[in-house]
Design an enzyme around this catalytic site. Structure first.
Site, short mmCIF file in Angstrom:
data_model
loop_
_atom_site.label_atom_id
_atom_site.label_comp_id
_atom_site.label_asym_id
_atom_site.label_seq_id
_atom_site.Cartn_x
_atom_site.Cartn_y
_atom_site.Cartn_z
CG ASP A 1 -1.86 1.12 1.30
OD1 ASP A 1 -2.74 1.19 0.43
OD2 ASP A 1 -1.73 1.96 2.21
CD GLU B 1 -2.30 2.03 -3.46
OE1 GLU B 1 -3.40 2.43 -3.89
OE2 GLU B 1 -1.95 2.18 -2.28
#
Length: 647
Positions: free
Chosen positions: A329, A358
């Protein structure tokens, strides 16, 4: 009053420790404890009989043991007892289970001493997930544990729990397969689970009163108790999660964990700050906590013991739970060297572990972007992939703007962005980057560094996005657009990634940020599988087609540049290309793919030869659909067409 500003401290002067024995380790004869708290003056260990209540029945002080560590040994069998640490670094900090807690009681308030071997399901010693020659062979399915089974129509008894994944033979009221049987029927290779480590905002004693995706980490090495049948005994969640992993592995499905090493839910009160204040977080020049995550803090991954902690935690998940990969993340908050180290250390354990994340942050960081694992630096991270948000937005429009459109919703002049996704974000001589709004150059060095997707847990589901950007479109048209998006994701190079339920037009009633919305919004509505069975079957056939044909998953960038060519004349709203299949090990000598985003049919010229239609907007059949075609072919509105050369 404690000063929570740290610009007066040079954290690089703190001693580092590189041993692999940090934490609490049980054996029948003794429990060995070692923690890293270099600033401590006193470290007190407290033992409890209960995970929530009662006074400590035993207290003892740990002793300094070098390189900033403190340790002690408890002689005797302490299995099932609970513990906390209390650190004094000149002032007493709060009582916490420590950052290496691997088993915790309800709501993570106390650690639990446990025997890991007692939590292993039958056959665990030989359990192993699938491994592939190239990560481009994977088809990832992103899923929240609770969403999967909580609906009344799931047919699953252990609703919202890890055990929901272990139930076979479940069906919806309409008779369609649900649960793990659905995953196997669909054909995906990996389940990507939203965070399963212990998070803060759901009360494990009352798990159905609140909902959260879980991006609010409390303990990075312990499991979330709201997904267990009993949150009070920490070993129950471990035992049940291992059963989840083994069930999926037995069906040939890998398990990828979503990990959130960029921030913690609590800042001052976090387990890190209550052990070694300030060290594990980046600071601004004024000494306050930096906030590139938008969550109040950001982990200082570049510091030696923070980097070691992340590697240790990942190693634990692989060794103890047989995890097959990790999704990071806000990976763009973490520094490049840490991500390289992670790749190196994971490869020592198993070269087949898949890592992706990400490639962005949520706010400004004091660490310069060129030093962080942002998407533009993906080419510097071999063996680590980034999400292709350029392709995502090109397909359906800006992710945050519900009215914006993309290629599959009829917006023209997005063809170069779509070509960029088809080529897996690697450099290709036929892509004109001047027509791509979001980027000016390729960012992936190899196709396994590109995660292609059209939707995920964030923002609107694909169905809701299309419905809001095309409010007058009838249901039948929206289905066609979902199929076209699925076709583009699942036939493009790189690694395809599906949001759970996209294959039956999942809706969250137009909610664009459902991270704490109720189950009524977030749950998978299994009745939709029957309602949209044509869409489900199309996705299932697309996945099988991809598995059958190496031309749709070329393993290296040079192969894409050499053998994937945008070989037809340009037409607005159309993307078409050819793959020289035999050159990349495919049984089909030449493959031609056409994608028409227009509301009208288009006539496309064909090279010399006869071609078999193997896929259109409603059917996929490798044996052929209809008559052979030559000279020209008509591509129907909002549809895909795949042809193969007949020798």
């Amino acid at each position: 009053m404690r000063n929570w500003k740290f610009n007066h401290i040079d954290f690089s002067t703190y001693p580092g420790y590189d041993g692999n024995d940090l934490g609490v380790f049980w054996s029948p004869e003794k429990t060995v404890i070692k923690i890293w708290v270099p600033t401590a003056q006193v470290v007190e260990l407290r033992l409890y009989k209960d995970g929530l209540t009662g006074e400590a029945f035993h207290k003892t002080n740990l002793q300094k043991s070098g390189n900033g560590t403190w340790s002690t040994v408890l002689n005797g069998d302490y299995e099932g007892k609970y513990y906390t640490f209390k650190v004094n670094d000149g002032e007493w900090l709060n009582e916490v289970p420590g950052m290496y807690a691997r088993c915790v009681g309800a709501n993570g308030l106390r650690g639990q001493i446990y025997n890991p071997n007692s939590t292993n399901p039958e056959g665990w010693a030989v359990d192993r997930g699938p491994r592939y020659h190239s990560f481009t062979e994977a088809v990832i399915y992103e899923l929240h544990v609770r969403d999967f089974s909580i609906s009344e129509n799931s047919g699953i008894e252990s609703k919202g729990k890890f055990l929901g994944f272990t139930e076979e033979g479940t069906t919806s009221p309409q008779g369609q397969k649900t649960g793990v049987d659905h995953l196997q029927e669909l054909g995906i290779t990996h389940v990507h689970l939203l965070p399963v480590n212990d998070f803060a905002t759901v009360d494990e004693e009352k798990p159905l009163e609140k909902y959260n995706w879980g991006y609010d980490p409390q303990h990075f090495c312990a499991l979330e108790g709201s997904y267990a049948s009993d949150p009070y005994d920490g070993t129950r969640r471990i035992r049940e999660f291992k059963k989840l992993v083994k069930t999926l592995h037995d069906k040939g499905i890998g398990v990828i964990l979503d990990v959130v090493f960029n921030h913690t839910f609590y800042t001052k009160e976090s387990v890190f700050n209550q052990m070694v204040p300030g060290y594990f977080y980046r600071q601004k020049p004024d000494g306050t906590f930096a906030n590139a995550t938008g969550c109040g803090n950001e982990i200082a991954s570049e510091r030696f013991m923070a980097r070691k902690y992340i590697v240790d935690a990942l190693t634990f998940w692989v060794e103890e739970y047989h995890i097959d990969g990790f999704r990071f993340d806000l990976m763009g908050v973490l520094d490049l060297e840490t991500m390289k180290t992670i790749r190196e250390e994971m490869s020592k354990l198993d070269r087949g572990l898949f890592l992706y994340g990400e490639g962005w942050a949520a706010d400004q960081s004091p660490m310069p972007e060129e030093q962080r694992a942002v998407k533009q630096n993906t080419h510097k991270l071999p063996g680590i992939a980034s999400f292709n948000d350029d392709f995502r937005d090109g397909l359906k429009g800006n992710h945050g703007d519900k009215k914006s459109k993309g290629f599959v919703s009829g917006l023209n002049l997005r063809e170069e962005t779509i070509k960029f996704g088809i080529a897996a974000a690697v450099d290709h001589p036929q892509i004109n980057f001047g027509y791509i709004e979001s980027i000016k150059r390729a960012w992936a060095a190899e196709p396994d560094q590109c995660i292609n997707y059209v939707s995920c847990h964030d923002n609107y589901t694909l169905w809701d996005k299309l419905k809001q950007s095309l409010p007058k479109a009838p249901d039948e048209e929206l289905r066609k657009r979902v199929k076209l998006a699925g076709a583009l994701v699942l036939t493009s190079q790189g690694v395809p990634f599906l949001h759970a339920g996209v294959e039956f037009c999942r809706s969250k009633n137009g909610n664009g940020n459902s991270y704490k919305s109720p189950d009524a919004i977030n749950q998978l509505d299994w009745a939709r599988k029957n309602d949209y069975i044509d869409v489900f079957n199309y996705f299932r056939q697309l996945i099988q087609l991809r598995k059958n044909h190496p031309g749709l998953r070329i393993a290296n960038a040079e192969g894409i540049r050499s053998h994937l060519n945008f070989c037809t004349q340009y037409k607005i709203g159309v993307v078409a290309y050819c793959i020289e299949g035999q050159q990349v090990g495919d049984s089909w000598e030449r493959i031609m793919l056409f994608f028409n985003g227009n509301a009208e049919p288009v006539e496309m010229p064909l090279p010399e030869g006869s071609f078999r239609v193997v896929a259109n907007d409603t059917e996929i059949n490798e044996a052929g659909i209809g008559e052979l075609v030559s000279d020209t072919v008509t591509v129907q509105p909002v549809s895909m067409l795949i042809l193969t050369l007949v020798k």
